[in-house]
Write an enzyme that holds these catalytic residues in place. Structure first.
Site, PDB file in Angstrom:
ATOM      1  CG  MET A 150      -5.151  -6.987   6.587  1.00 59.56           C
ATOM      2  SD  MET A 150      -6.497  -5.927   6.015  1.00 59.56           S
ATOM      3  CE  MET A 150      -6.861  -5.001   7.514  1.00 59.56           C
ATOM      4  CB  SER A 151      -0.328  -8.395   2.382  1.00 57.41           C
ATOM      5  OG  SER A 151       0.688  -7.580   2.935  1.00 57.41           O
TER       6      SER A 151
ATOM      7  CB  ALA B  14       1.040  -0.374   4.839  1.00 61.56           C
TER       8      ALA B  14
ATOM      9  CG  HIS C 113      -2.625  -2.361  -3.621  1.00 60.68           C
ATOM     10  ND1 HIS C 113      -1.573  -3.205  -3.398  1.00 60.68           N
ATOM     11  CD2 HIS C 113      -3.032  -1.940  -2.410  1.00 60.68           C
ATOM     12  CE1 HIS C 113      -1.357  -3.298  -2.109  1.00 60.68           C
ATOM     13  NE2 HIS C 113      -2.232  -2.544  -1.478  1.00 60.68           N
TER      14      HIS C 113
ATOM     15  CG  HIS D 269      -4.675  -7.317  -0.278  1.00 58.67           C
ATOM     16  ND1 HIS D 269      -4.705  -6.370  -1.278  1.00 58.67           N
ATOM     17  CD2 HIS D 269      -3.658  -6.971   0.545  1.00 58.67           C
ATOM     18  CE1 HIS D 269      -3.747  -5.488  -1.054  1.00 58.67           C
ATOM     19  NE2 HIS D 269      -3.095  -5.828   0.038  1.00 58.67           N
TER      20      HIS D 269
ATOM     21  CG  ASN E 131      -1.980   1.805  11.272  1.00 58.64           C
ATOM     22  OD1 ASN E 131      -1.640   1.363  10.166  1.00 58.64           O
ATOM     23  ND2 ASN E 131      -2.540   1.044  12.189  1.00 58.64           N
TER      24      ASN E 131
ATOM     25  CB  SER F 242      -0.886   0.055   1.257  1.00 56.30           C
ATOM     26  OG  SER F 242      -1.880  -0.909   1.189  1.00 56.30           O
TER      27      SER F 242
ATOM     28  CE1 TYR G 103      -8.546  -6.011   0.876  1.00 56.79           C
ATOM     29  CE2 TYR G 103      -6.758  -6.651   2.349  1.00 56.79           C
ATOM     30  CZ  TYR G 103      -7.286  -5.802   1.396  1.00 56.79           C
ATOM     31  OH  TYR G 103      -6.547  -4.734   0.965  1.00 56.79           O
ATOM     32  CD  GLU G 104      -8.046  -7.199  -3.741  1.00 62.53           C
ATOM     33  OE1 GLU G 104      -8.461  -6.899  -4.871  1.00 62.53           O
ATOM     34  OE2 GLU G 104      -6.837  -7.228  -3.454  1.00 62.53           O
TER      35      GLU G 104
ATOM     36  CG  HIS H  88      -6.906   2.075   2.762  1.00 63.96           C
ATOM     37  ND1 HIS H  88      -5.867   1.182   2.957  1.00 63.96           N
ATOM     38  CD2 HIS H  88      -6.925   2.322   1.424  1.00 63.96           C
ATOM     39  CE1 HIS H  88      -5.292   0.910   1.789  1.00 63.96           C
ATOM     40  NE2 HIS H  88      -5.908   1.585   0.842  1.00 63.96           N
TER      41      HIS H  88
HETATM   42  N1  HPA Z   1      -3.911  -3.759  10.812  1.00 66.01           N
HETATM   43  C1  HPA Z   1      -3.960  -4.595   9.755  1.00 66.01           C
HETATM   44  N2  HPA Z   1      -3.463  -4.273   8.574  1.00 66.01           N
HETATM   45  C2  HPA Z   1      -2.870  -3.079   8.443  1.00 66.01           C
HETATM   46  C3  HPA Z   1      -2.776  -2.167   9.506  1.00 66.01           C
HETATM   47  C4  HPA Z   1      -3.332  -2.529  10.755  1.00 66.01           C
HETATM   48  O1  HPA Z   1      -3.289  -1.782  11.750  1.00 66.01           O
HETATM   49  N3  HPA Z   1      -2.136  -1.052   9.027  1.00 66.01           N
HETATM   50  C5  HPA Z   1      -1.834  -1.309   7.727  1.00 66.01           C
HETATM   51  N4  HPA Z   1      -2.276  -2.527   7.362  1.00 66.01           N
END
Ligand code: HPA
Length: 274
Positions: free
Chosen positions: A213-214, A115, A63, A85, A237, A32, A87-88, A249
């Site tokens: 998530m990747s 990320a 992406h 991903h 974050n 990301s 989750y898609e 996001h």
């Molecule tokens: N959690 C899950 N996936 C993420 C996060 C998070 O805090 N930040 C960026 N991708």
């Protein structure tokens, strides 16, 4: 129905044809907000995922969805600008297809980036962190199903997924650039909802330093093929409950954008020294 190796061979034939027999040494998978790196390659050839046989197309903003072939300094690289991903809603085998393509294309090392939310109290948004190991909490292993023996063994060892010398190279290179590169364990969840504070507490207890998530499906697939892996997270974050701010996001992309320059410098230097 064709098997995975036949399908990958078709993909590689397509790519070699299209690129006049390009032979990459290093592969990169950009997470990301980190896709800008691919735009600055020399002699680049951009191939949208939609044109590549066997590839699925990402629907996530941030992406781009291109395979970019080109050079950084002395090295030929193949860059996945954006990823798909789990989750898609794609089958997990589709998620690892681009990583397997990099392996079949001849990449000896693949740098996987993402990320991630910071769990370790020493991490602040904007930090870059080398993966030393991971926790696969996605609920799926991408090697499930019939094993393609040509690619790797049925029961691959996972003792050192992330290349030790690669980690040290990233840390040392970062230091020379004035960057404090962290090291940590990445926990992968399926998403797409972010975690609850209770889930982050649990992840901290079981040894996670960051969460995303990747990356893990691709790392499992590349490790299966015996390819050297370097994993780098951009801490975008604080994970849920670590600070009071709700997650979104846009923040993830914003932080990735801010460190894009440092990230590019780091990857460029690392790639030339691999
Ligand atoms: N959690 C899950 N996936 C993420 C996060 C998070 O805090 N930040 C960026 N991708």
């Amino acid at each position: 129905m064709q098997n995975i190796t036949q399908s990958l061979n078709k993909t590689i034939d397509f790519l070699k044809n299209k690129s006049n027999d390009f032979q990459p040494e290093i592969g990169l998978i950009l997470g990301s907000g980190l896709g800008e790196f691919a735009n600055n390659l020399k002699n680049k050839l951009v191939i949208p995922y939609g044109e590549i046989p066997g590839f699925a197309v990402s629907s996530v903003s941030g992406h781009a969805g291109n395979l970019v072939l080109g050079e950084i300094d002395n090295k030929k690289v193949a860059v996945m600008q954006g990823r798909i991903h789990f989750y898609e809603g794609h089958d997990i085998h589709k998620i690892i297809y681009p990583a397997r393509t990099l392996g079949m294309f001849g990449c000896k090392t693949v740098i996987i980036t993402n990320a991630a939310g910071g769990i370790n109290p020493d991490f602040v948004p904007g930090n870059l962190c080398c993966l030393t190991d991971h926790l696969n909490l996605m609920g799926k292993n991408p090697l499930m199903g019939k094993n393609p023996d040509e690619l790797g063994p049925r029961f691959p060892d996972m003792s050192t997924v992330y290349h030790k010398e690669g980690i040290e190279l990233v840390v040392k290179t970062g230091k020379n650039l004035g960057l404090d590169i962290k090291k940590g364990v990445y926990a992968a969840l399926s998403g797409p909802s972010y975690e609850t504070p209770a889930e982050i507490k649990m992840l901290k207890t079981i040894g996670a330093d960051m969460v995303g998530m990747s990356t893990v499906p691709e790392a499992i697939a590349l490790n299966h093929m015996g390819i050297k892996i370097i994993g780098i997270s951009c801490i975008s974050n604080y994970a849920a409950g670590i600070s009071d701010t709700p997650l979104n996001h846009a923040e993830v992309k914003e932080t990735a954008d801010k460190i894009a320059d440092n990230f590019q410098k780091l990857i460029r230097k690392v790639a030339t020294e691999l």
